[in-house]
Design an enzyme around this catalytic site. Structure first.
Site, PDB file in Angstrom:
ATOM      1  N   HIS A 251     -16.324 -31.057 -45.483  1.00 36.16           N
ATOM      2  CA  HIS A 251     -17.181 -31.302 -46.732  1.00 36.16           C
ATOM      3  C   HIS A 251     -17.665 -30.320 -47.169  1.00 36.16           C
ATOM      4  O   HIS A 251     -16.809 -29.475 -47.610  1.00 36.16           O
ATOM      5  CB  HIS A 251     -18.134 -32.322 -45.835  1.00 36.16           C
ATOM      6  CG  HIS A 251     -19.071 -33.153 -47.124  1.00 36.16           C
ATOM      7  ND1 HIS A 251     -18.835 -33.165 -48.238  1.00 36.16           N
ATOM      8  CD2 HIS A 251     -20.332 -33.945 -46.833  1.00 36.16           C
ATOM      9  CE1 HIS A 251     -19.774 -33.925 -49.010  1.00 36.16           C
ATOM     10  NE2 HIS A 251     -20.548 -34.276 -47.891  1.00 36.16           N
TER      11      HIS A 251
ATOM     12  N   HIS B 220      -8.889 -34.305 -51.767  1.00 38.01           N
ATOM     13  CA  HIS B 220      -9.934 -35.049 -51.788  1.00 38.01           C
ATOM     14  C   HIS B 220      -9.709 -36.467 -51.488  1.00 38.01           C
ATOM     15  O   HIS B 220      -8.718 -37.087 -52.038  1.00 38.01           O
ATOM     16  CB  HIS B 220     -10.598 -34.944 -53.311  1.00 38.01           C
ATOM     17  CG  HIS B 220     -12.094 -35.058 -53.277  1.00 38.01           C
ATOM     18  ND1 HIS B 220     -12.468 -36.572 -53.379  1.00 38.01           N
ATOM     19  CD2 HIS B 220     -12.974 -34.256 -53.133  1.00 38.01           C
ATOM     20  CE1 HIS B 220     -13.804 -36.477 -53.386  1.00 38.01           C
ATOM     21  NE2 HIS B 220     -13.971 -35.384 -53.274  1.00 38.01           N
TER      22      HIS B 220
ATOM     23  N   ASP C   1     -14.795 -27.062 -54.466  1.00 35.51           N
ATOM     24  CA  ASP C   1     -15.091 -26.037 -53.624  1.00 35.51           C
ATOM     25  C   ASP C   1     -13.950 -24.592 -53.563  1.00 35.51           C
ATOM     26  O   ASP C   1     -14.215 -23.850 -52.768  1.00 35.51           O
ATOM     27  CB  ASP C   1     -15.151 -26.390 -51.948  1.00 35.51           C
ATOM     28  CG  ASP C   1     -16.477 -27.292 -51.887  1.00 35.51           C
ATOM     29  OD1 ASP C   1     -17.451 -26.819 -52.413  1.00 35.51           O
ATOM     30  OD2 ASP C   1     -16.346 -28.202 -50.799  1.00 35.51           O
TER      31      ASP C   1
HETATM   32  N1  CMC Z   1      -3.933 -28.984 -46.588  1.00 35.53           N
HETATM   33  C1  CMC Z   1      -2.933 -29.511 -46.082  1.00 35.53           C
HETATM   34  N2  CMC Z   1      -2.698 -30.967 -45.727  1.00 35.53           N
HETATM   35  C2  CMC Z   1      -3.669 -31.538 -46.551  1.00 35.53           C
HETATM   36  C3  CMC Z   1      -4.842 -31.234 -47.034  1.00 35.53           C
HETATM   37  C4  CMC Z   1      -4.873 -29.767 -46.936  1.00 35.53           C
HETATM   38  N3  CMC Z   1      -5.962 -29.223 -47.481  1.00 35.53           N
HETATM   39  N4  CMC Z   1      -5.543 -32.176 -47.375  1.00 35.53           N
HETATM   40  C5  CMC Z   1      -4.876 -33.215 -47.045  1.00 35.53           C
HETATM   41  N5  CMC Z   1      -3.584 -33.086 -46.518  1.00 35.53           N
HETATM   42  C6  CMC Z   1      -2.640 -33.942 -46.033  1.00 35.53           C
HETATM   43  C7  CMC Z   1      -2.987 -34.579 -44.860  1.00 35.53           C
HETATM   44  O1  CMC Z   1      -2.397 -33.850 -43.652  1.00 35.53           O
HETATM   45  C8  CMC Z   1      -2.371 -35.927 -44.980  1.00 35.53           C
HETATM   46  O2  CMC Z   1      -0.876 -35.650 -44.913  1.00 35.53           O
HETATM   47  P1  CMC Z   1       0.028 -36.750 -44.039  1.00 35.53           P
HETATM   48  O3  CMC Z   1       0.025 -38.022 -44.827  1.00 35.53           O
HETATM   49  O4  CMC Z   1       1.282 -36.252 -44.000  1.00 35.53           O
HETATM   50  O5  CMC Z   1      -0.664 -36.966 -42.681  1.00 35.53           O
HETATM   51  C9  CMC Z   1      -2.405 -36.100 -46.456  1.00 35.53           C
HETATM   52  O6  CMC Z   1      -2.534 -34.983 -47.028  1.00 35.53           O
HETATM   53  C10 CMC Z   1      -3.716 -36.899 -46.830  1.00 35.53           C
HETATM   54  O7  CMC Z   1      -4.718 -36.505 -46.230  1.00 35.53           O
HETATM   55  P2  CMC Z   1      -5.906 -36.998 -45.259  1.00 35.53           P
HETATM   56  O8  CMC Z   1      -6.516 -36.160 -44.275  1.00 35.53           O
HETATM   57  O9  CMC Z   1      -5.665 -38.482 -44.757  1.00 35.53           O
HETATM   58  O10 CMC Z   1      -7.109 -37.530 -46.749  1.00 35.53           O
HETATM   59  P3  CMC Z   1      -8.470 -37.657 -46.449  1.00 35.53           P
HETATM   60  O11 CMC Z   1      -9.015 -38.248 -47.897  1.00 35.53           O
HETATM   61  O12 CMC Z   1      -8.922 -38.208 -45.058  1.00 35.53           O
HETATM   62  O13 CMC Z   1      -9.205 -36.038 -46.437  1.00 35.53           O
HETATM   63  C11 CMC Z   1     -10.201 -34.259 -47.237  1.00 35.53           C
HETATM   64  C12 CMC Z   1      -9.523 -35.658 -47.577  1.00 35.53           C
HETATM   65  C13 CMC Z   1     -10.930 -33.542 -48.348  1.00 35.53           C
HETATM   66  C14 CMC Z   1     -10.991 -34.356 -46.087  1.00 35.53           C
HETATM   67  C15 CMC Z   1      -8.865 -33.149 -47.037  1.00 35.53           C
HETATM   68  O14 CMC Z   1      -8.020 -33.180 -48.122  1.00 35.53           O
HETATM   69  C16 CMC Z   1      -9.143 -31.789 -46.484  1.00 35.53           C
HETATM   70  O15 CMC Z   1      -9.335 -31.955 -45.345  1.00 35.53           O
HETATM   71  N6  CMC Z   1      -9.232 -30.947 -47.228  1.00 35.53           N
HETATM   72  C17 CMC Z   1      -9.580 -29.458 -46.852  1.00 35.53           C
HETATM   73  C18 CMC Z   1     -11.080 -29.331 -46.867  1.00 35.53           C
HETATM   74  C19 CMC Z   1     -11.758 -29.309 -48.119  1.00 35.53           C
HETATM   75  O16 CMC Z   1     -11.592 -28.634 -49.089  1.00 35.53           O
HETATM   76  N7  CMC Z   1     -12.874 -29.956 -48.364  1.00 35.53           N
HETATM   77  C20 CMC Z   1     -13.685 -30.299 -49.245  1.00 35.53           C
HETATM   78  C21 CMC Z   1     -13.655 -31.603 -50.050  1.00 35.53           C
HETATM   79  S1  CMC Z   1     -14.451 -31.666 -51.664  1.00 35.53           S
HETATM   80  C22 CMC Z   1     -16.073 -31.262 -51.543  1.00 35.53           C
HETATM   81  C23 CMC Z   1     -16.925 -32.000 -50.592  1.00 35.53           C
HETATM   82  O17 CMC Z   1     -16.553 -32.998 -50.292  1.00 35.53           O
HETATM   83  O18 CMC Z   1     -17.726 -31.428 -50.011  1.00 35.53           O
END
Ligand code: CMC
Length: 393
Positions: free
Chosen positions: A228, A269, A327
């Site tokens: 987050h 996201h 971010d």
């Molecule tokens: N790098 C590599 N792979 C990723 C990433 C990433 N940053 N984000 C998602 N994936 C992959 C994930 O492994 C999954 O792959 P598969 O379907 O093969 O298992 C797929 O994409 C879907 O990801 P998810 O984790 O199920 O998606 P989510 O909606 O649960 O998570 C998220 C969203 C923002 C937590 C995630 O994209 C992430 O960890 N991003 C990096 C951290 C980040 O930048 N966070 C800031 C978010 S925006 C501002 C805020 O909210 O504060």
């Protein structure tokens, strides 16, 4: 079991009705009270946006004047609250100090905090918007071992924040207007984002009727995590780790490897499956701010641009609709205006505290409000008898 819908991470559950913020994740649309974020970024300022989020309409000149005055009236914090910081080691993470000290506001400002009294709720909003920057600056000064700097109400919101961060008693300090403007814009972009994890946390804690300062503190704790708000700090750490453009393919491979915990920070996201409109604004802003500050040759920005370009062409990121989020570039701007990495998430918290307040207000005033109490699908053992210790294997 069949009675409940299993929805881990609340991917498909709306927990409330809200009139504050609208997101269309497929089209990359973000509206505060109906107004596009792009228009607010271009024309508004953080205090006006705060008024809009909390009160539902843009203020008249008089309303904005009264609101600004009310916020300024509360910028100082109780002197005893300052002593709290002495209990923290100098190297404590500022988010730990922030959540602790904000929770302690429940002890300092309980006098006028009857949650059923609309005037009390209004004063709470003013206090949060006014005092969180002061507390954040105190946390920073504590980490440096420098004396605390009192707020200056003749300065605008972000100039005052920079003053409290960077002024020292032994020298003349004047705020760089480019830095203050950049900060103000970042704060507008971060001010609210509907039911994200920290805002949902504030609503959940608040739904029990707890003291709202305590609810805000729980939001700060939720924001801290790298998935987050902590992502802005993690992005810069990642860019430093990657170091040069030549290393990008190696780190992209790590991000794609499911056996590797490394993720491309600042990418992806839950809601945006197209671009994050805030990231687009920040990328453009990054160019402008770095140019104005004479830091156009910032190697981390060059690296970030290259990383984005390469990732957006990569099948893995395309298939999963992973784009840079808010971010990805914000940390580069914070750095350029002199904010240290450990304070990035604190900056996010200052801005988002307005959204938390708006959501808490909306929830408390909603006659349909109920305590948040999700159900579960139990997967543990069936009923069994207590086994005497002498019988256990
Ligand atoms: N790098 C590599 N792979 C990723 C990433 C990433 N940053 N984000 C998602 N994936 C992959 C994930 O492994 C999954 O792959 P598969 O379907 O093969 O298992 C797929 O994409 C879907 O990801 P998810 O984790 O199920 O998606 P989510 O909606 O649960 O998570 C998220 C969203 C923002 C937590 C995630 O994209 C992430 O960890 N991003 C990096 C951290 C980040 O930048 N966070 C800031 C978010 S925006 C501002 C805020 O909210 O504060």
């Amino acid at each position: 079991h069949d009675m409940f819908t299993f929805d881990p991470g609340f991917m498909a559950t709306a927990s409330c009705e809200s009139k504050i913020t609208y997101i269309d994740g497929d089209q990359g649309i973000l509206l505060y009270r109906g107004i596009p974020i792009e228009q607010l970024a271009e024309k508004s300022n953080f205090l006006e946006v705060s008024y809009l989020l909390v009160n539902g309409e843009l203020p008249t000149a008089q309303q904005l004047g009264e609101f600004s005055h009310a916020v300024q009236y509360h910028t100082m914090i109780n002197e005893s609250l300052l002593r709290f910081f002495n209990g923290f080691q100098y190297n404590a993470h500022p988010m730990a100090m922030l959540s602790g000290v904000v929770a302690s506001m429940a002890a300092f400002y309980h006098d006028s905090m009857d949650i059923n009294n609309p005037r009390h709720r209004e004063i709470f909003a003013h206090r949060v918007i006014a005092k969180i920057p002061t507390i954040a600056a105190a946390a920073y000064k504590h980490s440096l071992g420098q004396p605390f700097v009192y707020p200056r109400n003749d300065l605008d919101y972000c100039s005052n924040l920079l003053h409290m961060f960077f002024a020292v008693p032994c020298e003349q300090y004047s705020v760089d207007p480019v830095a203050a403007q950049a900060l103000d814009l970042l704060f507008i972009l971060h001010a609210d984002h509907e039911q994200n994890a920290s805002t949902s946390t504030v609503r959940m804690a608040g739904s029990t009727g707890t003291n709202p300062y305590a609810a805000i503190s729980s939001g700060i704790s939720a924001l801290w995590g790298p998935a987050h708000g902590g992502a802005n700090e993690a992005v810069l750490a990642m860019l430093e780790q990657i170091g040069t453009v030549e290393n990008v393919p190696k780190y992209l491979a790590k991000a794609k490897d499911k056996n590797d915990h490394f993720r491309l920070m600042g990418f992806g996201h839950r809601v945006y499956k197209n671009f994050d409109p805030r990231a687009t604004i920040i990328r453009t802003m990054c160019h402008k701010v770095l140019a104005k500050l004479g830091k156009s040759d910032n190697p981390l920005f060059e690296l970030a641009l290259k990383l984005e370009e390469i990732a957006l062409k990569d099948e893995y990121f395309v298939e999963r609709k992973l784009y840079p989020n808010v971010d990805f570039y914000s940390g580069i701007i914070y750095s350029a205006i002199g904010i240290p990495q450990s304070m990035f998430t604190v900056m996010f918290a200052i801005a988002r505290s307005v959204g938390w307040v708006a959501h808490w207000q909306e929830m408390i005033a909603d006659p349909a409000m109920k305590i948040s109490r999700p159900r579960q699908i139990y997967t543990g053992p069936a009923q069994r008898d207590y086994m005497e210790m002498s019988d256990r294997g």
